[in-house]
Write a protein that holds these residues in place. Structure first.
Motif, short mmCIF file in Angstrom:
data_model
loop_
_atom_site.label_atom_id
_atom_site.label_comp_id
_atom_site.label_asym_id
_atom_site.label_seq_id
_atom_site.Cartn_x
_atom_site.Cartn_y
_atom_site.Cartn_z
N LEU A 146 0.66 -1.28 0.06
CA LEU A 146 -0.01 0.24 -0.08
C LEU A 146 0.95 1.34 0.03
CD1 LEU A 146 -2.55 -1.19 2.82
CD2 LEU A 146 -2.49 -1.79 0.48
N HIS A 147 0.60 2.14 -0.77
CA HIS A 147 1.16 3.56 -0.70
C HIS A 147 0.09 4.59 -0.52
CE1 HIS A 147 4.29 1.36 -2.95
NE2 HIS A 147 5.06 2.09 -2.43
N LEU A 148 0.65 5.52 0.06
CA LEU A 148 -0.17 6.96 0.28
C LEU A 148 0.27 8.05 -0.13
CD1 LEU A 148 -3.09 7.95 1.46
CD2 LEU A 148 -1.93 8.10 3.45
N ASN A 149 0.14 8.89 -0.91
CA ASN A 149 0.75 10.06 -1.31
C ASN A 149 2.42 9.64 -1.64
OD1 ASN A 149 -1.41 11.66 -1.04
ND2 ASN A 149 -0.75 11.56 1.32
N GLY A 150 2.44 8.48 -2.43
CA GLY A 150 3.47 8.02 -2.91
C GLY A 150 4.52 7.47 -1.95
N GLN A 151 4.25 7.50 -0.75
CA GLN A 151 4.85 6.91 0.44
C GLN A 151 4.59 5.44 0.82
OE1 GLN A 151 7.83 8.40 1.75
NE2 GLN A 151 7.38 9.80 0.00
N ARG B 50 2.81 2.59 2.92
CA ARG B 50 1.92 2.76 3.88
C ARG B 50 1.51 1.31 4.56
NH1 ARG B 50 -0.75 3.06 7.71
NH2 ARG B 50 -2.15 4.54 8.39
N GLY B 51 2.07 0.48 3.86
CA GLY B 51 2.01 -0.96 4.58
C GLY B 51 2.42 -2.07 3.35
N CYS B 52 2.94 -3.01 4.03
CA CYS B 52 3.34 -4.24 2.82
C CYS B 52 3.50 -5.61 3.86
CB CYS B 52 4.65 -4.04 2.27
SG CYS B 52 5.09 -5.36 1.13
N ILE B 53 2.63 -6.54 3.50
CA ILE B 53 2.58 -7.60 4.20
C ILE B 53 2.41 -8.73 3.12
CG2 ILE B 53 1.28 -9.38 5.67
CD1 ILE B 53 2.49 -7.17 7.41
N ASN C 79 -4.00 -7.28 6.25
CA ASN C 79 -2.96 -7.49 7.03
C ASN C 79 -1.94 -5.92 6.89
OD1 ASN C 79 -3.53 -9.52 8.46
ND2 ASN C 79 -2.09 -10.88 7.48
N ALA C 80 -1.80 -5.84 5.51
CA ALA C 80 -1.01 -4.70 5.16
C ALA C 80 -1.68 -3.45 5.63
CB ALA C 80 -0.72 -4.60 3.51
N ALA C 81 -3.04 -3.32 5.60
CA ALA C 81 -3.61 -2.29 6.14
C ALA C 81 -3.62 -1.86 7.37
CB ALA C 81 -5.05 -2.11 5.59
N PHE C 82 -3.71 -3.02 8.20
CA PHE C 82 -4.09 -3.09 9.63
C PHE C 82 -3.05 -3.86 10.72
CE2 PHE C 82 -7.99 -3.24 7.17
CZ PHE C 82 -8.53 -1.75 7.64
N LYS C 83 -2.21 -4.44 10.29
CA LYS C 83 -1.33 -5.25 10.91
C LYS C 83 0.17 -5.14 10.81
CE LYS C 83 -4.77 -7.87 12.51
NZ LYS C 83 -5.33 -7.99 14.11
N ALA D 168 -6.80 4.45 8.36
CA ALA D 168 -8.00 5.00 8.79
C ALA D 168 -8.78 5.17 7.47
CB ALA D 168 -7.61 6.46 9.48
N ALA D 169 -10.22 5.20 7.59
CA ALA D 169 -11.32 5.27 6.79
C ALA D 169 -10.87 6.40 5.92
CB ALA D 169 -12.42 5.28 7.07
N ALA D 170 -10.40 7.58 6.23
CA ALA D 170 -10.41 8.44 5.47
C ALA D 170 -9.15 8.30 4.40
CB ALA D 170 -9.64 9.97 6.21
N GLU D 171 -8.05 7.67 4.86
CA GLU D 171 -7.12 7.26 3.87
C GLU D 171 -7.45 6.31 2.89
OE1 GLU D 171 -3.17 7.12 6.38
OE2 GLU D 171 -4.57 5.83 7.31
N VAL D 172 -8.37 5.67 2.79
CA VAL D 172 -8.65 4.37 1.70
C VAL D 172 -8.72 4.87 0.29
CG1 VAL D 172 -10.58 2.57 1.24
CG2 VAL D 172 -9.72 2.92 3.80
N PRO D 173 -9.72 6.12 0.32
CA PRO D 173 -9.76 6.48 -1.23
C PRO D 173 -8.45 6.72 -1.68
CG PRO D 173 -11.34 7.49 0.26
CD PRO D 173 -10.41 6.63 1.01
N ASP D 174 -7.35 7.50 -1.14
CA ASP D 174 -6.11 7.71 -1.61
C ASP D 174 -4.89 6.57 -1.62
OD1 ASP D 174 -7.24 10.30 -2.10
OD2 ASP D 174 -6.76 11.03 0.07
N LEU D 175 -5.39 5.49 -1.17
CA LEU D 175 -4.46 4.39 -1.24
C LEU D 175 -4.10 3.75 -2.78
CD1 LEU D 175 -5.48 2.06 1.94
CD2 LEU D 175 -3.55 3.44 1.68
N THR D 176 -2.90 3.76 -3.01
CA THR D 176 -2.64 2.85 -4.20
C THR D 176 -2.29 1.65 -4.01
OG1 THR D 176 -0.32 3.96 -4.45
CG2 THR D 176 -1.99 4.96 -5.44
N LEU D 177 -2.64 0.43 -4.37
CA LEU D 177 -2.26 -0.88 -4.18
C LEU D 177 -1.55 -1.48 -5.31
CD1 LEU D 177 -5.22 -0.22 -2.87
CD2 LEU D 177 -5.37 -2.43 -2.66
N ASP D 178 -0.70 -2.43 -4.80
CA ASP D 178 0.35 -3.23 -5.95
C ASP D 178 0.02 -4.54 -5.14
OD1 ASP D 178 1.21 -1.20 -7.30
OD2 ASP D 178 2.83 -1.02 -6.17
#
Length: 186
Positions: free
Chosen positions: A51-56, A58-61, A80-84, A92-102
């Motif tokens: 997961l990336h948020l604003n190019g950074q 944000r999680g990787c599992i 797990n990448a989002a929450f663990k 957070a819920a507010a972040e979900v629309p801006d997440l990019t996923l690979d």
């Protein structure tokens, strides 16, 4: 050559996103009805969800070894990448629309026999190989996509050793090395 067609890739990315949205509300991974997926997506495969948020980051599992149908691994690893991921607060819920996923679908890791770190650096294929280093209870991996940030093999290996908790100059005759490839779905 791509193993997954555009429709399958869209399906896997949608599943990952749905898993995160489900997790926001229910605080648990999304249940799956496996009978609704193609045989190809039900193959036992290992994957990582990044997961990336604003190019950074944000999680990787993920899973290095295949033990679930791919769709189930995607759902679990997206949750797990989002929450663990211990490196980050839960998404957070507010972040979900801006997440990019690979999603990186991994090949089976293969042992790479090396005599030394110099030998490893010679045998690594930058941009192609994911790498797993294991020794004395420590293990770390870098996906092939990490080559984009660390294109030099020496830097790649040093940063991976640091990720495992070893100093940059660490090497041991008992270290085990494995490589794998992945198909990146984004």
């Amino acid at each position: 050559m791509a193993e997954y067609n555009a429709q399958e890739k869209d399906s896997l990315l949608r599943l990952a996103r749905e898993s995160i949205a489900y997790g926001i509300i229910h605080h648990t991974p999304m249940p799956l009805n496996l009978s609704t997926y193609t045989e190809h997506l039900l193959q036992t495969r290992a994957c990582f969800v990044t997961l990336h948020l604003n190019g950074q980051l944000r999680g990787c599992i993920g899973s290095l070894m295949a033990f679930n149908p791919l769709v189930a691994d995607v759902v679990q690893n997206a949750f797990n990448a989002a929450f663990k991921d211990p490196r980050f607060a839960p998404v957070a819920a507010a972040e979900v629309p801006d997440l990019t996923l690979d999603i990186s679908v991994l090949s089976k890791p293969e042992p790479l026999h090396v005599a030394s770190e110099a030998d490893l650096l010679q045998k690594l294929r930058p941009g192609i190989d994911g790498l797993i280093l294991s020794d004395k209870g420590h293990q770390a991996t870098f996906l092939p996509s990490v080559w984009e940030q660390l294109p030099n093999a020496t830097d790649f290996v040093i940063h991976l050793k640091n990720k495992a908790g070893w100093p940059s100059n660490y090497w041991s005759d008992t270290m085990t090395v494995a490589t794998y490839t992945s198909e990146l779905i984004s």
